[in-house]
Design an enzyme around this catalytic site. Structure first.
Site, PDB file in Angstrom:
ATOM      1  N   ASP A 134       0.842  -1.195   0.000  1.00  0.00           N
ATOM      2  CA  ASP A 134       0.000   0.000   0.000  1.00  0.00           C
ATOM      3  C   ASP A 134       0.880   1.248   0.000  1.00  0.00           C
ATOM      4  O   ASP A 134       1.685   1.450   0.911  1.00  0.00           O
ATOM      5  CB  ASP A 134      -0.933  -0.001   1.216  1.00  0.00           C
TER       6      ASP A 134
ATOM      7  N   HIS B 114      -4.228  13.701   1.111  1.00  0.00           N
ATOM      8  CA  HIS B 114      -4.468  12.824   2.267  1.00  0.00           C
ATOM      9  C   HIS B 114      -3.263  12.880   3.206  1.00  0.00           C
ATOM     10  O   HIS B 114      -3.425  13.002   4.425  1.00  0.00           O
ATOM     11  CB  HIS B 114      -4.707  11.386   1.779  1.00  0.00           C
TER      12      HIS B 114
ATOM     13  N   ARG C 263       0.725  15.713  13.309  1.00  0.00           N
ATOM     14  CA  ARG C 263       1.891  16.581  13.516  1.00  0.00           C
ATOM     15  C   ARG C 263       1.576  17.960  12.961  1.00  0.00           C
ATOM     16  O   ARG C 263       2.023  18.316  11.858  1.00  0.00           O
ATOM     17  CB  ARG C 263       3.121  16.022  12.779  1.00  0.00           C
TER      18      ARG C 263
ATOM     19  N   GLU D 274     -10.718   3.763   3.457  1.00  0.00           N
ATOM     20  CA  GLU D 274      -9.825   4.608   2.665  1.00  0.00           C
ATOM     21  C   GLU D 274     -10.128   4.373   1.195  1.00  0.00           C
ATOM     22  O   GLU D 274     -10.114   3.244   0.704  1.00  0.00           O
ATOM     23  CB  GLU D 274      -8.354   4.305   2.979  1.00  0.00           C
TER      24      GLU D 274
ATOM     25  N   GLU E 260      -9.150   4.156  -2.358  1.00  0.00           N
ATOM     26  CA  GLU E 260      -7.901   3.950  -3.091  1.00  0.00           C
ATOM     27  C   GLU E 260      -8.177   3.271  -4.419  1.00  0.00           C
ATOM     28  O   GLU E 260      -9.223   2.654  -4.613  1.00  0.00           O
ATOM     29  CB  GLU E 260      -6.933   3.060  -2.285  1.00  0.00           C
TER      30      GLU E 260
ATOM     31  N   ASP F 138      -9.052   0.342   1.852  1.00  0.00           N
ATOM     32  CA  ASP F 138      -8.101  -0.053   2.899  1.00  0.00           C
ATOM     33  C   ASP F 138      -8.737   0.277   4.250  1.00  0.00           C
ATOM     34  O   ASP F 138      -8.483   1.324   4.839  1.00  0.00           O
ATOM     35  CB  ASP F 138      -6.790   0.725   2.684  1.00  0.00           C
TER      36      ASP F 138
ATOM     37  N   ARG G 276      -8.491   3.448  13.263  1.00  0.00           N
ATOM     38  CA  ARG G 276      -7.649   4.623  13.569  1.00  0.00           C
ATOM     39  C   ARG G 276      -7.103   4.608  14.989  1.00  0.00           C
ATOM     40  O   ARG G 276      -6.006   5.134  15.233  1.00  0.00           O
ATOM     41  CB  ARG G 276      -8.449   5.911  13.339  1.00  0.00           C
TER      42      ARG G 276
ATOM     43  N   GLN H 208      -4.287   2.266  15.020  1.00  0.00           N
ATOM     44  CA  GLN H 208      -3.215   2.842  14.203  1.00  0.00           C
ATOM     45  C   GLN H 208      -2.418   3.885  14.984  1.00  0.00           C
ATOM     46  O   GLN H 208      -1.181   3.889  14.962  1.00  0.00           O
ATOM     47  CB  GLN H 208      -3.830   3.479  12.947  1.00  0.00           C
TER      48      GLN H 208
ATOM     49  N   LYS I  57      -4.572  -2.215   9.920  1.00  0.00           N
ATOM     50  CA  LYS I  57      -4.898  -2.307   8.500  1.00  0.00           C
ATOM     51  C   LYS I  57      -5.055  -3.752   8.029  1.00  0.00           C
ATOM     52  O   LYS I  57      -5.702  -3.999   7.018  1.00  0.00           O
ATOM     53  CB  LYS I  57      -3.756  -1.688   7.675  1.00  0.00           C
TER      54      LYS I  57
ATOM     55  N   THR J 195      -8.953  -5.829   3.550  1.00  0.00           N
ATOM     56  CA  THR J 195      -8.822  -4.863   2.458  1.00  0.00           C
ATOM     57  C   THR J 195      -9.747  -5.347   1.346  1.00  0.00           C
ATOM     58  O   THR J 195      -9.596  -6.468   0.866  1.00  0.00           O
ATOM     59  CB  THR J 195      -7.373  -4.809   1.921  1.00  0.00           C
TER      60      THR J 195
ATOM     61  N   THR K 269      -4.762   6.623   0.019  1.00  0.00           N
ATOM     62  CA  THR K 269      -6.033   7.344  -0.043  1.00  0.00           C
ATOM     63  C   THR K 269      -5.928   8.533  -0.976  1.00  0.00           C
ATOM     64  O   THR K 269      -5.007   9.341  -0.865  1.00  0.00           O
ATOM     65  CB  THR K 269      -6.416   7.835   1.369  1.00  0.00           C
TER      66      THR K 269
ATOM     67  N   GLU L 100     -10.324  12.276   7.782  1.00  0.00           N
ATOM     68  CA  GLU L 100     -10.162  13.627   7.237  1.00  0.00           C
ATOM     69  C   GLU L 100     -11.472  14.426   7.312  1.00  0.00           C
ATOM     70  O   GLU L 100     -11.471  15.600   7.674  1.00  0.00           O
ATOM     71  CB  GLU L 100      -9.708  13.538   5.779  1.00  0.00           C
TER      72      GLU L 100
HETATM   73 CA    CA Z   1      -4.041   3.105   2.821  1.00  0.00          CA
END
Ligand code: CA
Length: 432
Positions: free
Chosen positions: A134, A141, A150, A206, A208, A240, A244, A247, A260, A264, A367, A381
């Site tokens: 991936d 994204h 961050r 996600e 993708e 995907d 969260r 993660q 993850k 998928t 993503t 998001e």
């Molecule tokens: Ca992904």
């Protein structure tokens, strides 16, 4: 060719079909009730049965060899043949299915031996996937998520030099329609000093695109950027699924793992590079001040036509919406032009250290969000990490996915003077 009317098919449901017009002809693996898996080609609402076509001696030469490779229970051998065999088969299929085909009456007489309704078939994973990687090439994204984790440093300095990726888990790839079970795992609650174990409370999707590998390379022999397109067999949609909360706790220092690898989802039809050729675009110009890709990732032809113009959509259908007969709600509309790196650059970078890519390997793009509201490819998001809820037509709200929620991904290509083609759907219902 470009000034004449676009070709139409005697399979009339293909004409003006939103996804599977004659110009698409994606490959997939299907089964009729009680029968073994076999290869087929989508045309309108039907599947063209490649084994039945071979039994009727409809193909010749290279096209016949390609059809023999594509009619099995997985497309790996077909992907391994590369573009010229694929093009030969496509060319004969276009000819056979054209409304002016001299074989039309004979083929129509074969009825459901040759053309079976998709509604009567089950679709399967198109290939046996050896490895799934991936990527993270959706720069919006990367920015949006980077800002959440961050705020002062959303994009790490390697991003504009390296097509970032991690190795995913091939064993839990599943075909559209497979239910997705909410994963359990370790999370660190806000303010807590030690983690706890339990079901994920922040389950997300996600948006993708999946990329199917063609012939591939031998270990130790990188794929040159100029040849990378020869190793791309086709494309699909890919969700995907992401936990969260798992993660956020596990991702440093090595990246995503259990957040993850539980599931998928992919769409079953492999849209070929040939079908997408009219929807190629120049790679969007990098913003002023961004570095030029290093030489091994730069190819003038790839820069001129290596990007894809594919419209991508995410829809959500909750159990309550389904009960009330409400239509799925669109959550995002985006486009593959949001990719900072081309697919060829992904292939070349993946192999540049000598890593072996094999037919049927699968890449996710990462993503593919756009820069604005309404274009975000994940709930993370859309809700800014769970700060705001999404409102749905049923009166329900969502920060993350709940039991019974169905996520539907769609993709289509439109361009003036071209017949539109689509990818079909990638669906999955959350259980638990
Ligand atoms: Ca992904």
């Amino acid at each position: 060719m470009s000034t004449s009317q676009p070709a139409r098919s005697w399979v009339t449901c293909a004409n003006d079909h939103p996804d599977f017009a004659l110009q698409n002809l994606p490959f997939g693996v299907f089964s009729r009730q009680g029968l073994a898996k076999r290869g087929g080609v989508a045309i309108g609402d039907c599947i063209f049965d490649l084994q039945a076509a071979l039994d009727a001696s409809l193909f010749n030469g290279v096209a016949r060899l390609a059809a023999e490779a594509a009619c099995r229970g997985q497309l790996n051998d077909f992907f391994a043949l590369g573009p010229s065999s694929r093009q030969a088969l496509r060319s004969e299929l276009l000819h056979l299915l054209d409304e002016a085909s001299p074989q039309r009456e004979r083929l129509q007489a074969m009825g459901s031996t040759l053309l079976v309704a998709q509604s009567e078939c089950q679709m399967h994973l198109p290939a046996q996937v050896g490895d799934y990687t991936d990527f993270y090439v959706g720069i919006h994204h990367a920015m949006n998520v980077g800002k959440l984790f961050r705020p002062d440093n959303p994009l790490l300095p390697n991003y504009k030099y390296v097509p970032i990726a991690y190795h995913g888990r091939a064993s839990t790839l599943c075909v559209s329609g497979t239910a997705v079970k909410r994963p359990g795992g370790q999370t660190l609650a806000p303010g807590a000093e030690v983690p706890s174990f339990g079901p994920s409370k922040r389950l997300d999707y996600e948006l993708e695109v999946g990329v199917w590998m063609g012939p591939g390379n031998e270990a130790g022999e990188p794929i040159d950027i100029g040849q990378a397109h020869e190793h791309i067999a086709g494309f699909c949609l890919l969700n995907d699924w992401s936990a969260r909360d798992l993660q956020a706790w596990e991702y440093q220092p090595l990246g995503p793992f259990l957040s993850k690898s539980f599931a998928t989802s992919i769409s079953p039809w492999v849209v070929t590079a040939e079908a997408l050729a009219p929807f190629r675009s120049p790679q969007p110009k990098r913003p002023e001040g961004d570095p030029r890709p290093l030489d091994y990732l730069f190819d003038e032809r790839d820069q001129q036509q290596g990007a894809l113009d594919i419209e991508l959509e995410v829809l959500l259908l909750t159990a309550q919406m389904k009960d009330h007969g409400l239509a799925p709600q669109r959550l995002a509309l985006s486009n593959t032009l949001n990719m900072y790196w081309t697919v060829a650059q992904m292939v070349t970078h993946h192999s540049v250290n000598g890593c072996k890519l094999q037919p049927g390997d699968l890449f996710g793009t990462g993503t593919l969000s756009g820069p604005q509201a309404g274009q975000f490819g994940s709930l993370l998001e859309m809700t800014e990490g769970g700060k705001h809820a999404v409102e749905l037509p049923s009166g329900e709200t969502r920060k993350f996915l709940e039991a019974g929620d169905e996520v539907i991904l769609k993709a289509r290509c439109r361009r003036g003077g071209q017949v539109s083609i689509g990818f079909g759907e990638c669906r999955g219902v959350v259980v638990g």
